[in-house]
Design an enzyme around this catalytic site. Structure first.
Site, PDB file in Angstrom:
ATOM      1  N   ASP A  39       0.812  -1.347  -0.063  1.00 18.07           N
ATOM      2  CA  ASP A  39       0.038   0.049   0.027  1.00 18.07           C
ATOM      3  C   ASP A  39       0.904   1.095  -0.028  1.00 18.07           C
ATOM      4  OD1 ASP A  39      -2.533  -1.104  -0.127  1.00 18.07           O
ATOM      5  OD2 ASP A  39      -2.803  -0.953   2.072  1.00 18.07           O
ATOM      6  N   LYS A  61      -3.524   2.467  -2.233  1.00 18.82           N
ATOM      7  CA  LYS A  61      -4.986   2.774  -1.673  1.00 18.82           C
ATOM      8  C   LYS A  61      -4.793   4.082  -0.734  1.00 18.82           C
ATOM      9  CE  LYS A  61      -7.743   0.319  -2.346  1.00 18.82           C
ATOM     10  NZ  LYS A  61      -8.671   0.118  -3.250  1.00 18.82           N
ATOM     11  N   MET A 178      -9.856   8.877   8.668  1.00 21.84           N
ATOM     12  CA  MET A 178     -10.190   9.646   7.395  1.00 21.84           C
ATOM     13  C   MET A 178     -11.555  10.363   7.442  1.00 21.84           C
ATOM     14  SD  MET A 178     -10.054   5.838   5.268  1.00 21.84           S
ATOM     15  CE  MET A 178     -10.837   4.933   6.636  1.00 21.84           C
TER      16      MET A 178
END
Length: 261
Positions: A39, A61, A178
């Site tokens: 990632d 990602k 996030m």
């Protein structure tokens, strides 16, 4: 000739960024891999543990950026395993905390592949530890909730009002991943269930030399993030445990000293 090792598939948590926070089990899995699917948020220094002959495939990602489709990543893992490879899917933080590890395990098992998982330190924990503060505390927080601020397309997402109300009543710490891009919406909901003076910490790039952080209150969160230009990847911690941060305690001590003077 030495016997060939059997093919395998392992999801490995690379931790929050600092390569020294890798577990010994993660280092062993990385070293044994013949193929690593990596990632974007994995520190390049982690790959120093990989075999020089290992094939490294970067499968980005990251929220807000162009990402490798999940279906393509699943297909890569299945194909490599069936070709006899020892596959490691290397993910930032922990594979099972907002790392889509659960989805990947389901797809691999459906393909008849037994999957191992090596946990990693998640950024929500590492970020608060770097500030000298806990996530739980016998007086201030009886539990912790890890929650994403990024809803799946077509999903209404978290009920922030209900979550805030529950957190206030049950003395829970909220760790939001996030959440920067939806900060206004999140704050509007949280302020309906939590006091405006609730302490908040925002930590960007937790555990890395580039780490930046800010301490504020729920009422001042949006302005603080904009003023300090904090961006993703950041974790947002909401709750009284933030008062345990070294900088928060130092500010309180200075305030008390000024009052005495």
């Amino acid at each position: 000739m030495p016997a060939l090792l059997a093919p395998s598939c392992t999801l490995v948590g690379a931790g929050p960024g600092d390569p020294e926070l890798l577990t010994l089990k993660a280092v062993k899995a990385i070293a044994n891999a013949t193929v690593l699917l990596v990632d974007d948020l994995v520190n390049d220094a982690v790959l120093a543990h990989a075999s020089p002959t290992a094939r490294i495939i970067h499968v980005g990602k990251r929220g807000g950026c162009q990402s490798t489709p999940q279906a393509f990543i699943d297909k890569l893992m299945i194909t490599a395993f069936k070709e006899g490879e020892r596959v490691v899917r290397l993910k930032g933080g922990d594979p099972f905390i907002f790392g889509r590890g659960g989805e990947e395990v389901e797809h691999l098992r459906e393909a008849g592949i037994d999957v191992a998982v090596v946990n990693g330190i998640t950024s929500g924990l590492a970020g608060m530890s770097s500030l000298g503060a806990p996530l739980t505390h016998r007086e201030h927080a009886h539990g912790v909730v890890f929650v994403t601020g990024h809803a799946k397309p077509g999903d209404s997402g978290t009920d922030w009002v209900q979550l805030a109300t529950t957190a206030h009543q049950a003395k829970l710490t909220l760790v939001i991943y996030m959440g920067v891009s939806s900060l206004n919406h999140i704050c509007q909901g949280l302020l309906q269930g939590l006091p405006a003076h609730t302490p908040v910490a925002v930590v960007q790039h937790a555990s890395l030399p580039s780490q930046r952080e800010a301490l504020t209150t729920l009422a001042g969160l949006v302005n603080t993030v904009h003023r300090e230009q904090l961006q993703s990847p950041s974790i947002i911690v909401v709750g009284d445990v933030v008062q345990g941060a070294r900088a928060w305690q130092q500010a309180e001590q200075q305030t008390k000293a000024q009052r005495v003077a």
